[in-house]
Design a protein around this motif. Structure first.
Motif, mmCIF file in Angstrom:
data_model
loop_
_atom_site.group_PDB
_atom_site.id
_atom_site.type_symbol
_atom_site.label_atom_id
_atom_site.label_comp_id
_atom_site.label_asym_id
_atom_site.label_seq_id
_atom_site.Cartn_x
_atom_site.Cartn_y
_atom_site.Cartn_z
ATOM 1 N N ASP A 26 106.455 70.907 31.224
ATOM 2 C CA ASP A 26 106.908 72.072 30.459
ATOM 3 C C ASP A 26 106.326 72.093 29.047
ATOM 4 O O ASP A 26 106.845 72.794 28.169
ATOM 5 C CB ASP A 26 108.440 72.070 30.369
ATOM 6 N N SER A 27 105.261 71.346 28.829
ATOM 7 C CA SER A 27 104.755 71.176 27.468
ATOM 8 C C SER A 27 103.767 72.251 27.032
ATOM 9 O O SER A 27 103.387 72.299 25.858
ATOM 10 C CB SER A 27 104.076 69.804 27.347
ATOM 11 N N HIS A 28 103.351 73.121 27.945
ATOM 12 C CA HIS A 28 102.273 74.063 27.639
ATOM 13 C C HIS A 28 102.574 74.912 26.411
ATOM 14 O O HIS A 28 101.731 75.037 25.506
ATOM 15 C CB HIS A 28 102.008 74.970 28.844
ATOM 16 N N LEU A 29 103.759 75.500 26.320
ATOM 17 C CA LEU A 29 104.075 76.409 25.216
ATOM 18 C C LEU A 29 104.106 75.662 23.886
ATOM 19 O O LEU A 29 103.587 76.157 22.879
ATOM 20 C CB LEU A 29 105.409 77.104 25.462
ATOM 21 N N CYS A 30 104.703 74.469 23.867
ATOM 22 C CA CYS A 30 104.761 73.700 22.626
ATOM 23 C C CYS A 30 103.362 73.336 22.129
ATOM 24 O O CYS A 30 103.077 73.423 20.931
ATOM 25 C CB CYS A 30 105.588 72.433 22.824
ATOM 26 N N LEU A 31 102.508 72.912 23.031
ATOM 27 C CA LEU A 31 101.151 72.559 22.643
ATOM 28 C C LEU A 31 100.396 73.789 22.135
ATOM 29 O O LEU A 31 99.615 73.698 21.173
ATOM 30 C CB LEU A 31 100.410 71.930 23.824
ATOM 31 N N VAL A 45 94.531 67.821 11.923
ATOM 32 C CA VAL A 45 94.948 66.426 12.043
ATOM 33 C C VAL A 45 96.291 66.368 12.757
ATOM 34 O O VAL A 45 97.235 67.090 12.393
ATOM 35 C CB VAL A 45 95.058 65.754 10.667
ATOM 36 N N VAL A 46 96.393 65.532 13.785
ATOM 37 C CA VAL A 46 97.635 65.377 14.542
ATOM 38 C C VAL A 46 98.062 63.916 14.506
ATOM 39 O O VAL A 46 97.322 63.037 14.970
ATOM 40 C CB VAL A 46 97.454 65.822 16.015
ATOM 41 N N GLY A 47 99.238 63.651 13.946
ATOM 42 C CA GLY A 47 99.804 62.318 14.017
ATOM 43 C C GLY A 47 100.204 62.012 15.444
ATOM 44 O O GLY A 47 100.866 62.822 16.101
ATOM 45 N N PHE A 48 99.793 60.862 15.945
ATOM 46 C CA PHE A 48 99.942 60.549 17.366
ATOM 47 C C PHE A 48 100.579 59.176 17.528
ATOM 48 O O PHE A 48 100.147 58.196 16.917
ATOM 49 C CB PHE A 48 98.554 60.586 18.025
ATOM 50 N N PHE A 119 94.238 67.177 24.746
ATOM 51 C CA PHE A 119 93.544 65.977 24.294
ATOM 52 C C PHE A 119 92.027 66.159 24.295
ATOM 53 O O PHE A 119 91.314 65.433 23.596
ATOM 54 C CB PHE A 119 93.903 64.788 25.182
ATOM 55 N N SER A 120 91.520 67.086 25.087
ATOM 56 C CA SER A 120 90.068 67.242 25.205
ATOM 57 C C SER A 120 89.473 68.147 24.133
ATOM 58 O O SER A 120 88.256 68.294 24.056
ATOM 59 C CB SER A 120 89.713 67.813 26.585
ATOM 60 N N HIS A 142 95.562 57.244 33.796
ATOM 61 C CA HIS A 142 95.716 58.690 33.941
ATOM 62 C C HIS A 142 94.391 59.442 33.927
ATOM 63 O O HIS A 142 94.385 60.669 34.010
ATOM 64 C CB HIS A 142 96.607 59.229 32.820
ATOM 65 N N ASP A 143 93.278 58.727 33.770
ATOM 66 C CA ASP A 143 91.972 59.371 33.696
ATOM 67 C C ASP A 143 91.954 60.416 32.579
ATOM 68 O O ASP A 143 91.397 61.488 32.722
ATOM 69 C CB ASP A 143 91.611 60.021 35.036
ATOM 70 N N LEU A 144 92.590 60.074 31.456
ATOM 71 C CA LEU A 144 92.712 60.986 30.325
ATOM 72 C C LEU A 144 91.853 60.466 29.182
ATOM 73 O O LEU A 144 92.007 59.332 28.735
ATOM 74 C CB LEU A 144 94.181 61.075 29.885
ATOM 75 N N VAL A 145 90.939 61.299 28.722
ATOM 76 C CA VAL A 145 90.023 60.927 27.648
ATOM 77 C C VAL A 145 90.361 61.743 26.404
ATOM 78 O O VAL A 145 90.399 62.972 26.446
ATOM 79 C CB VAL A 145 88.557 61.161 28.047
ATOM 80 N N VAL A 146 90.617 61.046 25.298
ATOM 81 C CA VAL A 146 90.868 61.710 24.016
ATOM 82 C C VAL A 146 89.530 61.849 23.300
ATOM 83 O O VAL A 146 88.871 60.855 22.998
ATOM 84 C CB VAL A 146 91.859 60.891 23.161
ATOM 85 N N ARG A 147 89.134 63.096 23.040
ATOM 86 C CA ARG A 147 87.788 63.342 22.527
ATOM 87 C C ARG A 147 87.586 62.776 21.121
ATOM 88 O O ARG A 147 86.515 62.295 20.782
ATOM 89 C CB ARG A 147 87.521 64.860 22.510
ATOM 90 N N ASN A 148 88.621 62.861 20.281
ATOM 91 C CA ASN A 148 88.450 62.489 18.879
ATOM 92 C C ASN A 148 89.708 61.779 18.406
ATOM 93 O O ASN A 148 90.699 62.415 18.072
ATOM 94 C CB ASN A 148 88.185 63.737 18.041
#
Length: 234
Positions: A26-31, A45-48, A119-120, A142-148
């Protein structure tokens, strides 16, 4: 325009943040709300930060039985083994921007397409403290790549020539770098399971503080104007 909804927390520097807690699916709208606000003000800039939890499952070591055999073995076979396996997984992803914080609750071994797309985005800089292993786990499981992504521990140590910054946690580093004084994480939160059905108010506040601390550190380092500031791609 849509905005974040949820409890409000006032940080020690006087800033008040709204924190919304959602499931990954359900995260689509928040993102989308975070992204639109970042593009509007030109602050990408996103604090993570990441919170881990554990899941347990019970398995019998002797297989299944039926009929009278089952009753006989349940009473007489004292050597039957029952094994409880506890597995640690990434339970919550915390994002913080100028707008506020979003805590995204994950299911084990699942990442939604919306989160992968977020993340991409190469123009967003995800900043965190001691995040190298977390990002490697996201990539391998998760095969998830963070671009930056930037590990602020490394960056702060390089800019200030202070190797001790490498071992500071987010709250300690925020105090040194951004003059943000934060109490240590409470023990009841530190040892809590982030896969509980409902996050407690203390867990939500703690995750908000940690994510905000990384955001403040990142902003301070990125805006320092020093020629030593470089993106550390992970």
């Amino acid at each position: 325009m849509e905005t974040l909804r949820g409890p409000q927390f006032t940080m020690n520097d006087g800033n008040t943040l709204v924190t919304e807690v959602v499931s990954d699916d359900d995260s689509h709208l928040c993102l989308y709300v975070l992204l639109q606000d970042m593009l509007k003000i030109g602050d990408l800039v996103v604090g993570f930060d990441i919170e881990w939890g554990f899941k347990g499952s019970s398995t019998s070591g002797s297989g299944s039985r039926s009929g009278r055999n089952t009753e006989h073995h349940s009473q007489s076979d004292k050597s039957e083994l029952l094994t409880r396996k506890v597995e640690h997984h990434i339970a919550v992803l915390s994002f913080c921007t100028r707008l506020g914080c979003v805590l995204i609750r994950l299911a084990p071994n699942h990442i939604s397409p919306s989160l992968k797309r977020f993340f991409s985005i190469k123009d967003i800089m995800f900043v965190g403290v001691h995040i190298k292993e977390d990002l490697q786990r996201l990539r391998s499981v998760h095969d998830l790549v963070v671009r930056n992504a930037v590990d602020l521990s490394d960056l702060a140590a390089k800019i200030y020539d202070q190797p001790r910054f490498l071992v500071y946690n987010a709250r300690e580093l925020a105090c040194k770098i951004a003059s943000l004084r934060v109490d240590p994480k409470p023990l009841n939160v530190l040892w809590s399971n982030w896969f509980e059905n409902t996050l407690s108010p203390e867990q939500i506040e703690s995750a908000t503080i940690d994510a905000y601390a990384t955001y403040r550190i990142g902003k301070k380092l990125m805006e320092s104007g020093s020629s030593s500031v470089k993106r550390l791609f992970l």
